[in-house]
Design an enzyme around this catalytic site. Sequence first.
Site, PDB file in Angstrom:
ATOM      1  N   GLN A  92       0.841  -1.199   0.000  1.00 47.06           N
ATOM      2  CA  GLN A  92       0.000   0.000   0.000  1.00 47.06           C
ATOM      3  C   GLN A  92       0.875   1.246   0.000  1.00 47.06           C
ATOM      4  O   GLN A  92       0.367   2.354  -0.125  1.00 47.06           O
ATOM      5  CB  GLN A  92      -0.884   0.028   1.259  1.00 47.06           C
ATOM      6  CG  GLN A  92      -1.916  -1.079   1.321  1.00 47.06           C
ATOM      7  CD  GLN A  92      -2.679  -1.031   2.629  1.00 47.06           C
ATOM      8  OE1 GLN A  92      -2.094  -1.079   3.714  1.00 47.06           O
ATOM      9  NE2 GLN A  92      -3.990  -0.963   2.557  1.00 47.06           N
ATOM     10  N   HIS A 112      -1.039   1.580  -4.566  1.00 46.48           N
ATOM     11  CA  HIS A 112      -1.342   3.015  -4.572  1.00 46.48           C
ATOM     12  C   HIS A 112      -0.343   3.817  -5.407  1.00 46.48           C
ATOM     13  O   HIS A 112      -0.208   5.022  -5.224  1.00 46.48           O
ATOM     14  CB  HIS A 112      -1.396   3.555  -3.142  1.00 46.48           C
ATOM     15  CG  HIS A 112      -2.543   3.000  -2.346  1.00 46.48           C
ATOM     16  ND1 HIS A 112      -2.523   2.891  -0.968  1.00 46.48           N
ATOM     17  CD2 HIS A 112      -3.737   2.512  -2.737  1.00 46.48           C
ATOM     18  CE1 HIS A 112      -3.659   2.355  -0.556  1.00 46.48           C
ATOM     19  NE2 HIS A 112      -4.412   2.117  -1.611  1.00 46.48           N
ATOM     20  N   ILE A 229       7.821  -4.404  14.010  1.00 48.58           N
ATOM     21  CA  ILE A 229       8.012  -5.046  12.703  1.00 48.58           C
ATOM     22  C   ILE A 229       9.494  -5.252  12.386  1.00 48.58           C
ATOM     23  O   ILE A 229       9.888  -6.270  11.824  1.00 48.58           O
ATOM     24  CB  ILE A 229       7.318  -4.200  11.617  1.00 48.58           C
ATOM     25  CG1 ILE A 229       5.798  -4.247  11.836  1.00 48.58           C
ATOM     26  CG2 ILE A 229       7.661  -4.686  10.217  1.00 48.58           C
ATOM     27  CD1 ILE A 229       5.017  -3.209  11.038  1.00 48.58           C
TER      28      ILE A 229
END
Length: 242
Positions: A92, A112, A229
């Site tokens: 994204q 995107h 992450i």
Amino acid sequence: MGRPLVAIFTGAGISTDSGIPDFRGPQGVWTLNPEHEKLATIEYYMTDPDVRRRSWQMRRETYARDPRPNAAHRAIAELDSSGVMALRVITQNTDGLHQLAGLPARKVLELHGTSRSVVCTACGARTSTEDAFARLDAGEPDPPCLECGGILKTATVMFGQNLDSSVLSEAASIARACTVFFAVGSSLQVYPAAGLVAMAADSGARLVIVNAEPTPYDPVADEVVREPIGDALPRLLGELTS
Ligand SMILES: [Zn+2]
């Protein structure tokens, strides 16, 4: 049998460690502030020069900090170069950090679009964002197309614009074909993220969700990871090859 296909879906959460703000997520900069959202809405962008000036300025400030790939981006590129798995990233994000980390561009699907390129809304000419930034720095706050004088914008999908249908259908094919689907740094609350996760799970892929906050798909995931992450992804991807 070919190599197992690993699909890695990435959202804003993978890039915040690199200094890219979360713009369009549920808690994003644009979502929470309607004035900011205008900067990324095609209708306002095309009709209001002030919106364009502020939009360019915001991009300029983000990239002036020269965001670099972080440990999570690098772990993905390293898994790919190991050659053990076939790997595709569906993102994204428009920041180009997967490619900067060394992942071949053909393996990255940008839902995107990209803010690393600029496109003319009139003639379609494509140029680099670096060139546009250089013009900004030289005193053109809303640089027009050098070919035709048309309005330039980054090659991103703004609010009010459709996602590229060929990119979407390729993402769906990957979601259906993969053996493992990692959903990283996305709240999975909005289209098309949610749909892709559902497709992967329905097709029998192992679903691993790495996100700080709960997602609607946690109950059907095989593994849910809450740790940062940049720590989690290198470990999880390392386990695939060991
Ligand atoms: Zn043009």
